[in-house]
Enzyme design. Structure first.
Site, PDB file in Angstrom:
ATOM      1  N   HIS A 105       0.840  -1.289   0.005  1.00 29.98           N
ATOM      2  CA  HIS A 105       0.011   0.051  -0.075  1.00 29.98           C
ATOM      3  C   HIS A 105       0.893   1.285  -0.008  1.00 29.98           C
ATOM      4  O   HIS A 105       1.409   1.651   0.986  1.00 29.98           O
ATOM      5  CB  HIS A 105      -0.939  -0.059   1.302  1.00 29.98           C
ATOM      6  CG  HIS A 105      -2.090   1.100   1.008  1.00 29.98           C
ATOM      7  ND1 HIS A 105      -3.233   0.587   1.739  1.00 29.98           N
ATOM      8  CD2 HIS A 105      -1.916   2.314   0.880  1.00 29.98           C
ATOM      9  CE1 HIS A 105      -3.860   1.796   1.641  1.00 29.98           C
ATOM     10  NE2 HIS A 105      -3.145   2.760   0.879  1.00 29.98           N
ATOM     11  N   ASP A 143       1.246   2.657   3.608  1.00 31.51           N
ATOM     12  CA  ASP A 143       0.177   3.732   3.234  1.00 31.51           C
ATOM     13  C   ASP A 143       1.181   5.006   2.998  1.00 31.51           C
ATOM     14  O   ASP A 143       0.530   6.264   3.315  1.00 31.51           O
ATOM     15  CB  ASP A 143      -0.834   3.926   4.345  1.00 31.51           C
ATOM     16  CG  ASP A 143      -1.934   4.784   3.410  1.00 31.51           C
ATOM     17  OD1 ASP A 143      -1.852   4.902   2.379  1.00 31.51           O
ATOM     18  OD2 ASP A 143      -2.822   5.111   4.393  1.00 31.51           O
ATOM     19  N   HIS A 169       1.528   5.317  -2.102  1.00 37.75           N
ATOM     20  CA  HIS A 169       1.180   6.338  -3.044  1.00 37.75           C
ATOM     21  C   HIS A 169       2.347   6.991  -3.708  1.00 37.75           C
ATOM     22  O   HIS A 169       3.169   7.508  -3.071  1.00 37.75           O
ATOM     23  CB  HIS A 169       0.215   7.405  -2.572  1.00 37.75           C
ATOM     24  CG  HIS A 169      -0.859   6.785  -1.913  1.00 37.75           C
ATOM     25  ND1 HIS A 169      -2.147   6.482  -2.348  1.00 37.75           N
ATOM     26  CD2 HIS A 169      -1.211   6.254  -0.482  1.00 37.75           C
ATOM     27  CE1 HIS A 169      -3.022   5.993  -1.760  1.00 37.75           C
ATOM     28  NE2 HIS A 169      -2.380   5.785  -0.403  1.00 37.75           N
ATOM     29  N   LEU A 170       2.531   6.705  -5.066  1.00 34.54           N
ATOM     30  CA  LEU A 170       3.922   7.037  -5.638  1.00 34.54           C
ATOM     31  C   LEU A 170       3.343   8.445  -6.408  1.00 34.54           C
ATOM     32  O   LEU A 170       4.357   9.122  -7.017  1.00 34.54           O
ATOM     33  CB  LEU A 170       4.345   6.164  -6.481  1.00 34.54           C
ATOM     34  CG  LEU A 170       4.782   4.733  -5.937  1.00 34.54           C
ATOM     35  CD1 LEU A 170       5.319   3.624  -6.876  1.00 34.54           C
ATOM     36  CD2 LEU A 170       5.727   4.905  -4.744  1.00 34.54           C
ATOM     37  N   HIS A 201       2.648  14.342   0.751  1.00 28.87           N
ATOM     38  CA  HIS A 201       2.007  15.533   0.459  1.00 28.87           C
ATOM     39  C   HIS A 201       3.033  16.598   0.688  1.00 28.87           C
ATOM     40  O   HIS A 201       4.174  16.583   1.388  1.00 28.87           O
ATOM     41  CB  HIS A 201       0.979  15.785   1.595  1.00 28.87           C
ATOM     42  CG  HIS A 201      -0.210  14.823   1.386  1.00 28.87           C
ATOM     43  ND1 HIS A 201      -0.906  14.978   0.348  1.00 28.87           N
ATOM     44  CD2 HIS A 201      -0.961  14.107   1.913  1.00 28.87           C
ATOM     45  CE1 HIS A 201      -1.752  13.937   0.134  1.00 28.87           C
ATOM     46  NE2 HIS A 201      -1.785  13.200   1.441  1.00 28.87           N
ATOM     47  N   HIS A 254      -5.478  -0.684   5.710  1.00 33.39           N
ATOM     48  CA  HIS A 254      -5.163   0.167   6.950  1.00 33.39           C
ATOM     49  C   HIS A 254      -6.009   0.037   8.087  1.00 33.39           C
ATOM     50  O   HIS A 254      -6.633   1.012   8.273  1.00 33.39           O
ATOM     51  CB  HIS A 254      -5.019   1.677   6.578  1.00 33.39           C
ATOM     52  CG  HIS A 254      -5.743   2.331   5.637  1.00 33.39           C
ATOM     53  ND1 HIS A 254      -6.967   2.158   5.567  1.00 33.39           N
ATOM     54  CD2 HIS A 254      -5.487   2.813   4.365  1.00 33.39           C
ATOM     55  CE1 HIS A 254      -7.595   2.701   4.506  1.00 33.39           C
ATOM     56  NE2 HIS A 254      -6.428   3.231   3.863  1.00 33.39           N
ATOM     57  N   ASP A 280      -8.809   3.053  -3.202  1.00 28.79           N
ATOM     58  CA  ASP A 280      -8.179   3.710  -1.733  1.00 28.79           C
ATOM     59  C   ASP A 280      -8.335   5.237  -1.747  1.00 28.79           C
ATOM     60  O   ASP A 280      -7.765   5.844  -2.761  1.00 28.79           O
ATOM     61  CB  ASP A 280      -6.770   3.286  -1.641  1.00 28.79           C
ATOM     62  CG  ASP A 280      -6.082   3.717  -0.539  1.00 28.79           C
ATOM     63  OD1 ASP A 280      -6.640   3.267   0.847  1.00 28.79           O
ATOM     64  OD2 ASP A 280      -5.306   4.433  -0.492  1.00 28.79           O
TER      65      ASP A 280
HETATM   66  O1  DOR Z   1      -4.155   9.314   4.845  1.00 30.05           O
HETATM   67  C1  DOR Z   1      -4.463   8.945   3.593  1.00 30.05           C
HETATM   68  N1  DOR Z   1      -3.596   9.394   2.536  1.00 30.05           N
HETATM   69  N2  DOR Z   1      -5.237   7.912   3.107  1.00 30.05           N
HETATM   70  C2  DOR Z   1      -5.856   7.432   2.208  1.00 30.05           C
HETATM   71  O2  DOR Z   1      -6.768   6.697   1.900  1.00 30.05           O
HETATM   72  C3  DOR Z   1      -5.239   8.361   1.047  1.00 30.05           C
HETATM   73  C4  DOR Z   1      -3.822   9.183   1.346  1.00 30.05           C
HETATM   74  C5  DOR Z   1      -3.381   9.837   0.043  1.00 30.05           C
HETATM   75  O3  DOR Z   1      -3.553   9.404  -0.921  1.00 30.05           O
HETATM   76  O4  DOR Z   1      -2.680  10.970   0.464  1.00 30.05           O
END
Ligand code: DOR
Length: 431
Positions: free
Chosen positions: A61, A306, A63-64, A310, A233, A153
């Site tokens: 899990h 996860d 996020h790239l 950001h 998660h 997700d």
């Molecule tokens: O905290 C999170 N950030 N939960 C998610 O399900 C998505 C993820 C994101 O893409 O930033």
């Protein structure tokens, strides 16, 4: 012929239940021997005296952010951060821009990964078009393109009829459906766990029942469809219990937990640090205890980061306005070693949750030191002390709750397909 000998470590290989001193010999990208005192002639030697040798970690899990949000992360930077954290295989979620709901996007991610990422990358495709929860994606075409699972997700599939059909169709391709289980009508405008801490801080609460209601629904739908449901998660004691009970009655359900949900409670948000904001939120001490128990007894099969990058300007806002998510590749190992230090989990079991179990969930040929397997290997020093500075890490983003903290336990080296791609003293070694 290329030969790499990783010598003199404590070999932890869950696939064979091996926990013994030894060496690992790699030839031309494949593991050819795991034994004591292997002859070193003609081999490049990586010293693992006094430390652990394990299969490369598999992250279910992540996020790239590529395509579309490369200012937060891209496949190159995410892949580097992954191997610096010991993750040699990562599955990346579909909430990119455009969403990975079409084989052209899956193709793009795999093409990029081949040239840019030192870690192996496995795309998770969206379950519904645009993550809108309404129209199913073309699952067969997406799997043919290389998708390993389906998930909206970041968004919850609220329509139970749609979720039922997604689960039914997933059986055709024999791939899991990964649920982001947060009932939106119960989350409301909640930004942290609902409870005494949210009341004290004056922040809108997201109740634990938002997760448990949804996990209960999805388990029931998995039960009538016979599909493989994977719960992303898990953060609540109630969800751990639901998964445990469903598994006992034979439902095909697996589950993961993040490092942060295993060690941090909602008290961590007391200073309004937006790097403690994620979805699902940090929960109560009872929930954390239940998640740790779930990892110990195997109810929670996998530890998944996860990793959710950001940018600074997005997180440097009021708590209610900040996007949810924290980065996690480079700190994961040190954070979860806490379970070993507290005597709740044997090292071999911790490694199992990071390797064999997640690989099984996605049917990947990874997470094992078996002879003949692709040589994805990590060397880990469980005692090494270091101070984490995200600005010196490989992710483009810095949104970590462990910023500036002293951590114990570090990845010394990562090997992907027989090639050393990371060494703690030399950094990322390819691309
Ligand atoms: O905290 C999170 N950030 N939960 C998610 O399900 C998505 C993820 C994101 O893409 O930033």
């Amino acid at each position: 012929m290329s030969r790499l000998l990783i010598r003199g470590g404590r070999v932890l290989d869950p696939a064979s239940d091996r926990d013994a001193a030894g060496d690992v010999l790699i030839e031309d990208g494949v593991i050819v021997a795991v034994d004591a005192d292997i002859d070193t002639r003609g081999a490049e030697v990586l010293d693992a005296e006094g430390v652990w040798i394990a299969p490369g970690f598999v992250d279910l899990h992540t996020h790239l952010r590529e395509p579309g949000q490369e200012y937060k992360e891209d496949i190159a930077s995410g892949g580097r951060a992954a191997v610096a954290g010991g993750f040699t295989s990562v599955a990346c979620m579909a909430n990119t821009q455009p969403v990975n709901d079409d084989p052209s996007v899956t193709d793009f991610i795999l093409d990029r990964a081949r040239t840019d990422s030192p870690a192996r990358v496995h795309p998770v495709a969206a379950a519904t078009k645009g993550l809108a929860g309404e129209v199913m994606t073309e699952m067969v075409a997406l799997v043919e393109a290389g998708a390993v699972a389906f998930s909206d997700d970041g968004k919850t599939i609220m329509d139970s009829g749609v979720m039922r059909r997604v689960l039914q169709y997933s059986r055709l391709v024999e791939r899991p459906v990964i649920t982001h289980a947060e009932d939106r009508t119960l989350v409301g405008d909640g930004v942290m766990n609902e409870g005494p801490v949210s009341t004290r801080l004056g922040l809108p609460g997201n109740p634990a029942v938002a997760e448990t209601v949804h996990v209960a629904r999805d388990i029931m739908l998995a039960e009538i469809t016979g599909a493989h449901l994977h719960v992303a998660h898990v953060s609540t004691a109630g969800a751990v219990e639901l998964v445990r009970a469903a598994r006992e009655r034979g439902v095909h359900v697996t589950a993961e937990v993040t490092p942060h949900h295993l060690v941090l409670t909602d008290e961590a948000t007391s200073g309004y640090d937006t790097n403690t904001k994620m979805a699902p939120p940090l929960r109560s001490a009872d929930d954390v205890r239940a998640c740790r128990q779930g990892v110990a007894d195997g109810t929670l099969d996998a530890i998944a980061t996860d990793h959710a990058p950001h940018a600074l300007h997005e997180k440097e806002v009021e708590f209610t306005e900040a996007p949810p998510g924290v980065i996690g590749f480079e700190t994961a190992l040190a954070v979860v070693l806490d379970l070993v230090r507290e005597g709740e989990l044997a090292p071999l079991e911790l490694i199992r949750r990071l390797t064999t179990d997640p690989a099984r969930i996605l049917s990947l040929t990874a997470g094992t030191l078996s002879v003949g397997a692709p040589a994805d290997v990590v060397v880990v020093d469980p005692e090494r002390r270091w101070t984490y500075d995200p600005s010196k890490g490989y992710s483009k983003s810095r949104n970590s709750p462990w910023n500036g903290q002293e951590l114990v336990g570090r990845v010394v080296a990562s090997v992907v397909g027989g090639r050393m791609v990371y060494h703690v003293d030399r950094g990322v070694l390819v691309q």
